[in-house]
Design an enzyme around this catalytic site. Structure first.
Site, PDB file in Angstrom:
ATOM      1  N   ASP A 416       0.761  -1.066  -0.094  1.00 48.23           N
ATOM      2  CA  ASP A 416       0.031  -0.020  -0.021  1.00 48.23           C
ATOM      3  C   ASP A 416       0.854   1.117   0.133  1.00 48.23           C
ATOM      4  O   ASP A 416       2.022   1.099   0.217  1.00 48.23           O
ATOM      5  CB  ASP A 416      -0.798   0.035   1.248  1.00 48.23           C
ATOM      6  CG  ASP A 416      -2.175   0.834   1.211  1.00 48.23           C
ATOM      7  OD1 ASP A 416      -2.241   1.302   0.107  1.00 48.23           O
ATOM      8  OD2 ASP A 416      -3.068   0.700   1.894  1.00 48.23           O
ATOM      9  N   GLU A 419       2.765   7.043  -2.473  1.00 47.80           N
ATOM     10  CA  GLU A 419       2.568   8.021  -3.468  1.00 47.80           C
ATOM     11  C   GLU A 419       3.031   9.435  -2.739  1.00 47.80           C
ATOM     12  O   GLU A 419       3.302  10.593  -3.374  1.00 47.80           O
ATOM     13  CB  GLU A 419       0.854   8.113  -3.500  1.00 47.80           C
ATOM     14  CG  GLU A 419       0.527   7.250  -4.319  1.00 47.80           C
ATOM     15  CD  GLU A 419      -0.132   6.122  -3.209  1.00 47.80           C
ATOM     16  OE1 GLU A 419      -0.673   5.062  -3.652  1.00 47.80           O
ATOM     17  OE2 GLU A 419      -0.106   6.352  -1.842  1.00 47.80           O
ATOM     18  N   ASP A 482      -8.654   3.671  -3.149  1.00 44.11           N
ATOM     19  CA  ASP A 482     -10.035   4.109  -2.163  1.00 44.11           C
ATOM     20  C   ASP A 482     -11.117   4.493  -2.846  1.00 44.11           C
ATOM     21  O   ASP A 482     -11.092   5.893  -3.197  1.00 44.11           O
ATOM     22  CB  ASP A 482      -9.582   5.017  -1.047  1.00 44.11           C
ATOM     23  CG  ASP A 482      -8.237   4.406  -0.119  1.00 44.11           C
ATOM     24  OD1 ASP A 482      -8.013   3.125  -0.508  1.00 44.11           O
ATOM     25  OD2 ASP A 482      -7.682   4.986   0.457  1.00 44.11           O
TER      26      ASP A 482
END
Length: 785
Positions: A416, A419, A482
């Site tokens: 995950d 970024e 998400d």
């Protein structure tokens, strides 16, 4: 980035310098260098006190032409750089000069220029101009802050559409959009993207890859409306024009340059179930979920532990929370005894409370500020730092922590984040912070994927990654991030996935049911259908569970049915997976990939091809209505046997047991005999579903193993479980009512002639005529209506 104020003027503070002509051309056998002044040269005095652009042109591969435009070339090389195929600076071109005309040719693609004419680069193929770099098409800009930008503009033709630029949730066709490629944790409902890829694909038979890992700003017909403009804050700009002519051929050449996906293991194509994010769970919860799936007769392949398998405030220390999981080794062993694989969540951030923070800081493994201190902030995890993956020792340190988890029985990782990478920092290897912002995810995911290759071997390594850039397709699988738990977000997710597929990524997934919020039963059931007709399938949420029984008994039945359907489709899906590995064609495909000559397919973003022969149109409405387009021919619903004819739009209403899942006219789709899981001998007892073509012509679309034989026939390859080749090959021919199926398989198999009446040894089936076949060639007689 916009530099102009309308068509005539520049924005305040902007100074533009464009190539206006060719002052000199240096021609070699295989490359071309042009020297382009930015002011008109009428006499020798005009050569003084003005810039001269150096424009280098070459071919790194057949059908690909590189262009590098440089203003000042004396700077220090800046890292990182995209890893391109070896020989990317090599030669695949031939240059011919006749008078003032110069042509550089690679394969069917040519770059043409005339040194005696105003500045112009024309890219041509098949006697047609694909695109051009013309007036105001190459140059540099400076702004009021004295920033320096290199710029290129490529002409857009009338009716030309452009796609790609990574996983973008904005409109599918990028014409009219301003796009800044800058990694961000922006969800699926904004112009930001987790996966930014400087590659776009055109409906006119070419693609363009901008070889710059930092921020690339695009104006996709949104500044000069007849041009695609891209710019970088740098002294040099390099891009590759990639010829097809078909979209699949463009992707094949692009992925040959930047890398093709590894083949994920067969087990990863089964159903994944997650604990969800902030929900409360322990081993008892896990066991309840696993047993509940077994009781519901829903086959489960992977169980995923999300963030809170570790203690709060200590992500990541890679230590199981002892209060919640006192016996992780035993728990993992017990899950393995039930045939499950295990995935755990990780990220590249180390919270200050984690013991690894002090360790990483002492060893110099955490990203530093220019003053030498560790860069930190409190968003996500209190006082967290970032692992500096430009440091080889830090990569090994991080991988070592994961290696212990693999030893416990973990099989794969959800990588995950990656970024939110700062630019006010100093990287261990001296990388440029602006260029590293987007590229960080590549080093992160490579570190984890390389460890899996080392520990598990080729064909067993798989990630569940969120962030990516060009080259990230080599490290599957990626999921969409998400999203909300709504029909709107479901459609957003598909749009992003199709855009990513047109950017070279072969495998893609999404959170079934949506991440934020709790889906309604209708949303959950429709998302289950969509999710299990995707490359990879994971039930996951944020604050609520995604176990099917929380959404009603019908949700359980839908999940069971579509999970088992996906398992039956494994010989078909895994063959599609090998195509992604071998050619770069994604498993989930925008319609334009398979039907580039049908203009109606070019804007479609609410349906897709799953492999060569299945059209999927997810249902995005509470009442079950769906509108979708079918190309030419008679298509057959795999679930119901209903036929629809194209080209044209269809309007249907579906209950939760069905959706538009259509077999292509004339296709032969292998259905495996197993439904309990994705791993079994797909060739043993396989059923070939033969769909009647409109004109009795059968054509092969199923490479790479079958080739393209002569005459009307389909070659159907059943892949070996490791993807190394074909375990069985069937050749199907039709002449009138006679069907001949040839094979060398020594295992029993079946043929289902969909929509036909049984004759001879055939048995009536709800979908048509079913024939049981022992090993060898068989002749069947069909009576199609």
């Amino acid at each position: 980035m916009k530099f102009t104020d309308g068509y005539w003027q520049m924005r305040p503070g902007v100074t533009a310098s464009y190539a206006v002509s060719v002052a000199d051309a240096v021609v070699a056998d295989d490359r071309l260098t042009l020297y382009a002044p930015v002011t008109q040269v009428n006499h020798r005095g005009d050569t003084l006190n003005g810039p001269l652009l150096t424009v280098e042109c070459w071919s790194p591969a057949e059908g690909v032409i590189g262009v590098r435009c440089t203003h000042h070339g004396g700077g220090v090389p800046r890292r990182p750089e995209f890893a391109l195929a070896s020989g990317a600076e090599g030669s695949h071109a031939k240059v011919v000069r006749e008078g003032t005309a110069i042509e550089l040719t690679s394969g069917d693609l040519s770059l043409k220029t005339d040194t005696d004419a105003p500045w112009q680069l024309d890219f041509t193929a098949g006697g047609q101009t694909l695109t051009s770099v013309g007036r105001r098409g190459a140059g540099f800009m400076t702004d009021a802050e004295d920033r320096h930008f290199m710029l290129a503009q490529l002409a857009l033709g009338v009716g030309e559409s452009v796609y790609g630029l990574g996983e973008r949730f904005t409109p599918f066709v990028k014409n009219g959009q301003t796009v800044d490629l800058w990694q961000a944790d922006g969800g699926t409902s904004s112009e930001q993207a987790y996966k930014n890829v400087p590659f776009h694909l055109s409906s006119r038979g070419y693609g363009v890859f901008v070889n710059h890992p930092g921020k690339v700003s695009y104006e996709m017909g949104s500044e000069a409306v007849g041009r695609v403009q891209f710019s970088v804050e740098d002294q040099s700009l390099e891009f590759f024009v990639i010829h097809g002519p078909s979209p699949k051929e463009i992707l094949a050449r692009y992925t040959a340059l930047t890398g093709r996906p590894a083949l994920p293991p067969a087990w990863s194509f089964g159903l994944w179930l997650s604990t969800s994010f902030t929900t409360s769970y322990d081993e008892a919860t896990v066991n309840r979920f696993v047993q509940g799936m077994a009781d519901a007769e829903i086959p489960l392949s992977v169980f995923h532990f999300d963030c809170f398998w570790m203690r709060e405030y200590q992500w990541c220390d890679f230590v199981w929370d002892p209060d919640v999981f006192p016996d992780p080794d035993g728990m993992l062993a017990r899950l393995k005894e039930q045939g499950l694989r295990v995935c755990v969540w990780i990220n590249p951030y180390i919270a200050q409370k984690s013991a690894l923070f002090a360790e990483g800081m002492a060893e110099g493994y955490l990203l530093k500020k220019p003053d030498g201190g560790v860069w930190q902030w409190d968003r996500w995890q209190a006082g967290m730092g970032l692992v500096d993956f430009t440091n080889p020792a830090a990569r090994e340190w991080y991988a070592g922590k994961l290696r212990r988890l693999l030893g416990q029985g973990v099989d794969c990782f959800k990588t995950d984040f990656g970024e939110r990478v700062p630019v006010d920092v100093a990287w261990h290897d001296g990388s440029d912070p602006e260029r590293m912002h987007n590229y960080y995810t590549q080093l992160y995911n490579e570190t984890v994927f390389d460890l899996l290759l080392e520990e598990r071997g080729e064909g067993e390594a798989v990630l569940f990654a969120r962030s990516a850039t060009a080259g990230g397709q080599r490290l599957p699988v990626h999921w969409g991030g998400d999203c909300e738990s709504t029909f709107d977000a479901m459609a957003e997710s598909l749009r992003g996935g199709l855009s990513l597929g047109l950017s070279g990524f072969g495998f893609w997934s999404h959170d079934i049911g949506g991440f934020e919020g709790t889906p309604s039963p209708a949303v959950f059931k429709r998302w289950v259908q969509f999710g299990l007709l995707s490359s990879h399938s994971r039930l996951h949420g944020s604050k609520s569970y995604r176990v099917p029984w929380d959404y009603g008994e019908e949700a359980v039945a839908v999940t069971r049915s579509f999970t088992r359907l996906k398992h039956q489709l494994m010989p078909y899906l895994y063959r599609s997976a090998t195509q992604a590995r071998d050619t770069g064609t994604p498993v989930m495909r925008a319609m334009l990939l398979d039907f580039p000559d049908d203009p109606a397919c070019r804007p479609l973003d609410r349906q897709y091809m799953l492999g060569d022969d299945l059209l999927v149109a997810p249902v995005f409405t509470e009442e079950g209505t769906v509108e979708y387009y079918v190309p030419e021919g008679t298509w057959t619903n795999v679930l119901t046997g209903t036929q629809v004819s194209g080209p044209g739009w269809q309007h249907e209403t579906h209950g939760f047991e069905t959706l538009p899942l259509l077999a292509r006219p004339g296709s032969v789709i292998p259905f495996g005999a197993g439904s309990e899981g994705p791993e079994y001998d797909w060739s043993d007892g396989v059923t070939l579903r033969v769909y009647a073509p409109a004109d009795s012509d059968l054509t092969d679309r199923h490479g790479p193993y079958g080739g393209r034989p002569e005459g009307g026939e389909v070659v159907t390859s059943i892949p070996a479980p490791d993807g190394s080749g074909a375990a069985a090959v069937f050749t199907t021919r039709r002449t009138g009512d006679e069907i001949v199926v040839e094979t060398g398989s020594e295992l029993p198999w079946n043929v289902l002639l969909v929509g036909a009446s049984a004759t001879g040894d055939g048995m009536a089936d709800p979908l048509g005529a079913l024939y049981a076949c022992p090993a060898g060639t068989h002749r069947l007689t069909a009576r199609w209506a």
